[in-house]
Design a protein around this motif. Structure first.
Motif, PDB file in Angstrom:
ATOM      1  N   ASP A   6       0.856  -1.189   0.000  1.00  0.00           N
ATOM      2  CA  ASP A   6       0.000   0.000   0.000  1.00  0.00           C
ATOM      3  C   ASP A   6       0.888   1.233   0.000  1.00  0.00           C
ATOM      4  O   ASP A   6       1.951   1.228   0.620  1.00  0.00           O
ATOM      5  N   GLN A  64       1.385   1.505   5.419  1.00  0.00           N
ATOM      6  CA  GLN A  64       0.858   0.652   6.492  1.00  0.00           C
ATOM      7  C   GLN A  64       1.524  -0.717   6.437  1.00  0.00           C
ATOM      8  O   GLN A  64       1.595  -1.422   7.433  1.00  0.00           O
ATOM      9  N   ARG A 118       1.115  -4.200  11.608  1.00  0.00           N
ATOM     10  CA  ARG A 118       0.569  -3.229  10.674  1.00  0.00           C
ATOM     11  C   ARG A 118       0.713  -1.832  11.266  1.00  0.00           C
ATOM     12  O   ARG A 118       0.344  -1.599  12.414  1.00  0.00           O
ATOM     13  N   ARG A 129      -1.303   4.700   9.208  1.00  0.00           N
ATOM     14  CA  ARG A 129      -1.052   5.430   7.978  1.00  0.00           C
ATOM     15  C   ARG A 129       0.022   6.497   8.179  1.00  0.00           C
ATOM     16  O   ARG A 129      -0.041   7.206   9.179  1.00  0.00           O
TER      17      ARG A 129
END
Ligand code: UDP
Ligand code: MG
Length: 340
Positions: free
Chosen positions: A106, A110, A209, A212
């Motif tokens: 992505d 992330q 994870r 953002r």
């Protein structure tokens, strides 16, 4: 698995690792994204390319990449003609990458690029797919985490495809796994399901994870619910069976209730009370009928969309930096009827 993959002869045009990064309005994170990837990949020392797919961004992200690409011969940009959604953008990126192993990332960081060396190592040890499973999901609300947790389990139970829990699109795939994926001609690209359908020897790595790096998620809850339903109906006809089951249950309940009323009238001479129970019954049956028609409609609609055989995406152009620093534009407005 002990097979060690042969290293392909490498030159500028023959990358070993391709990173595929679809993005939509991610101008804020692109600078950090490019720098972090460059740092990790240079340290890794494998010939590589990065295929950015601009999924119809309107915030100048593509212009930034074009400006940045001078002197970065590994940077390629595939621009789609408009926003087609991440699943289509991902397919476009995979179809345009030339490496022996593809990693999907992505743009919002992330999925940390720092995991790449370990992923490549697993691939070299013989895994066709290196799946990244989330150990934790920082920066996401408990509601999102809990619903994701439940959803993955539900999906696995319902659909025939073995979709592993807590994995997203972040993964490495070998050339042959990607080729197999691109052969799947359906318009309806529920990627997690398609990945699972392809199968192949798989290694699983766990990672944390990240939140953002900047910007906002493109998903809202309505979108996620749509994607969730999509996942179930793309990979399973189980809901059609539930509809049959609901019909059978309703018929049994109705029949049983009828028998009960008749025997009550015969044994006790009771007058049938009538109105409230009738209303309840009609509403119940009406509900089940509408639900069933809705489920059938969902599948009919899917068949209709598939039958049009529209391209998955349209390419506006492909831009790649030459080693000298010039920017070259290829393939203006090429239509891709099949993924490849
Ligand atoms: N994305 C895309 N097209 C879209 C929506 C999203 O290419 O129509 C990209 C987005 O730019 C990001 C990735 O898909 O690189 C994941 O999106 P996002 O971070 O919004 O989803 P989340 O991580 O919240 O699930
Ligand atoms: Mg994200």
């Amino acid at each position: 698995m002990n097979t060690v993959r042969a290293v392909m002869p490498a030159n500028k045009h023959q990358p070993v690792i391709s990173l595929v990064i679809p993005f939509f309005n991610e101008r804020e994170v692109l600078p950090e994204c490019v720098s972090r990837i460059a740092r990790v990949m240079r340290a890794l020392g494998e010939p590589f390319e990065v295929v950015f797919v601009d999924d119809g961004s309107e915030d100048g992200g593509a212009d930034y990449l074009i400006a940045r690409s001078a002197g970065l011969p590994w940077l390629r940009l595939v621009r789609l003609s408009r926003n087609f959604g991440k699943e289509a953008a991902l397919t476009a990126g995979l179809a345009h990458s030339q490496g022996q192993a593809m990693v999907i990332l992505d743009a919002d960081l992330q999925d940390p690029p720092e995991c790449l060396p370990e992923m490549v190592k697993r691939w070299r040890q013989g895994a066709d797919v290196v799946l990244m499973q989330r150990r934790s999901r920082a920066g996401e609300s408990w509601l999102k985490r809990a619903s994701a947790h439940l959803y993955y389990r539900l999906l696995r139970r319902l659909s025939g495809a073995r979709i592993p829990a807590d994995t997203g699109d972040f993964r490495l795939m070998s050339r042959r796994a990607v080729d197999a994926l691109l052969e799947l001609g359906e318009r309806n690209r529920y990627m997690k399901g398609l990945f699972a359908w392809v199968g192949m020897p798989t290694a699983v790595l766990r990672y944390d994870r990240q939140p953002r790096a900047a910007g906002r998620s493109k998903w809202n809850y309505l979108g996620l619910i749509g994607l969730a339903l999509e996942g179930i109906t793309s990979f399973s006809v189980a809901p059609l069976r539930w509809a049959i089951l609901a019909g059978v249950l309703a018929a049994l309940l109705g029949g049983g209730y009828g028998l009960w009323i008749i025997s009550k009238a015969l044994v006790f001479g009771d007058v049938v009370p009538g109105f409230p129970s009738l209303t309840a019954l009609i509403t119940f049956l009406g509900g089940i009928q509408l639900l069933t028609i809705g489920i059938v409609g969902e599948y009919v609609g899917k068949t209709y969309l598939e039958s049009k055989r529209r391209p998955l995406y349209l390419i506006r152009d492909v831009i790649e930096a030459e080693a000298v620093g010039g920017v070259q534009v290829r393939e203006p407005m090429a239509a891709h009827v099949r993924a490849r």
